[in-house]
Motif scaffolding. Structure first.
Motif: not given
Length: 454
Positions: A86-94, A449-454
């Protein structure tokens, strides 16, 4: 964005990285390691979803590997639909930050119908004749045929059950490499499962743990070679603690007249919808649900008095633990560190349901780690299995009733907060500058993880 690989090595802890894991040890020493703060419940689907959403179960709704679906009055485990989160996930944010971002999810949970670009998840076929045929579900659908034509059918019976081996981990690692070669996603999420199983069978000091650590290390080394200069994170979900006491919550509730059963073909079936109270056991944590509010005080008192129960959370305490969600039990019960909760509700093994002695993760009203072990009292096990397989192939219905009802066989469990950082979840990276703390919370993993993606 930076190409990034996230390896989920289930059951790995800082204390297990050593002589049997040279690749993991070298990765740790060249980069950075942080202990990941414990999450309740420390079980697969809850932890993975918190890592991917950055929020607690009270917000994302995944309160365990299974729960009581109140609108259907049924207990269901190991559901796969992405919409349950029920919450947005990492790939949605990226993807919001960079429209060119792509993501491949290999076997992390709630993977079906998600918004990732590429997904692989276990999905057996169940023909009408009663067989269970190993298979996978993929997006795009053509990926299923591509992978299984190259690698063979996914080894489902080596992924869960008494026959589990490194083969499931090796298949997933090889599939992830082939997916990356073909599609080059920005982020690869890879799940390596097999270490978890030997730790539950034998405990952290078991005789085969070293063998399975070496197998995990081999798979990790293969992934590291393929992904080369990518940003790489290796993390885990929880540590396994030695256990020696199975606790039967449902039997206690039944003794008090709170749990209902019905007879089907002479065997006892738990009837959650007709019960005043019942427990959904999930390793060292259990959700206890009430269908009748008047029994609340009696149930709480009975739970607290049961040997092996350490804590009973409700109200404010349940909310502070991050489990204030409608899917959670009225009480969240935590075991003592050396104990774990079974789903067992029958008093006489002669009337236990037929699925109790089989590997059946969807019909059992709770998690059953005894499925990882063949019943040691059976004779001529290989001949017995071969005979049953032949009967199945000939179209006859037969039970693969190879699982013991002796819960004391299980030697390792999880679900609680770790007793020390060395025995809990961890996160390692080859980009030390992106992980400057030696301790992070589970809700911080998405940001890392988002920081690693940059």
């Amino acid at each position: 964005m930076n190409k990034t690989l996230v390896i989920n090595a289930v059951g790995l802890t800082p204390d297990l990285i050593g002589e049997h894991t040279p690749a993991l040890r070298a990765f740790r020493d060249a980069g950075s390691l942080a202990a990941v703060g414990g999450l309740l419940p420390a079980v697969t689907t809850s932890v993975q979803t918190t890592y991917l959403t950055g929020v607690m179960p009270s917000e994302h709704g995944i309160v365990g590997n299974g729960w009581y679906f109140k609108d259907e009055r049924e207990i269901k485990f190991w559901r796969q639909c992405s919409d349950l989160v029920q919450s947005p996930r990492l790939w949605d944010v990226a993807r919001e930050r960079d429209s060119s971002f792509t993501c491949a999810n290999s076997f992390w949970w709630y993977n079906m119908y998600s918004s990732v670009d590429y997904s692989i998840t276990p999905r057996p076929m169940y023909p009408a004749d009663g067989r269970k045929i190993p298979d996978i579900y993929t997006m795009p659908s053509g990926l299923r045929e591509e992978l299984q034509s190259e690698l063979g059918a996914f080894p489902l019976f080596k992924f869960w059950g008494p026959a589990t081996t490194r083969e499931s981990t090796d298949w997933i690692a090889d599939a992830s490499i082939r997916l990356d070669q073909a599609h080059d996603p920005t982020l690869n999420l890879v799940y390596l499962p097999h270490l978890d199983y030997v730790l539950q069978r034998e405990g952290p000091d078991g005789p085969n743990v070293a063998r399975d650590l070496r197998a995990l290390d081999d798979a990790v080394a293969r992934l590291l070679r393929h992904f080369g200069d990518a940003h790489v994170i290796i993390l885990s979900e929880y540590g396994i603690s030695p256990v020696s006491r199975p606790i039967h919550l449902n039997r206690m509730l039944r003794e008090k007249g709170l749990l209902a059963t019905r007879i089907e073909m002479g065997l006892e079936m738990m009837d959650a919808g007709a019960s005043d109270a019942f427990a959904v056991a999930d390793h060292q944590i259990a959700h206890v649900y009430l269908n009748k509010e008047e029994v609340r005080a009696d149930v709480e008192k009975s739970l607290l008095a049961l040997p092996g129960v350490a804590t009973v959370l409700s109200g404010v305490d349940r909310a502070e633990a991050g489990l204030d969600h409608d899917r959670a039990g009225d009480f969240v019960v935590l075991s003592e560190p050396d104990a774990w909760f079974t789903y067992y509700y029958w008093f006489d093994d002669q009337v236990a349901p037929d699925f109790a002695r089989t590997v059946d993760i969807h019909r059992k009203p709770g998690y059953d780690p005894v499925e990882l072990l063949v019943d040691p009292t059976l004779s001529a096990v290989k001949l017995r299995i071969a005979s049953k397989l032949i009967r199945k192939k000939l179209g006859f219905r037969t039970l693969m009733d190879l699982i013991s009802l002796d819960a004391s066989l299980v030697k390792g469990s999880h679900g609680l907060l770790p007793d020390s950082p060395g025995n809990g979840a961890c996160l390692m990276t080859n980009r030390a500058e992106l992980l400057r703390a030696d301790h992070i919370e589970a809700t911080d993993v998405q940001g890392v993880i988002l920081n690693h993606l940059g």
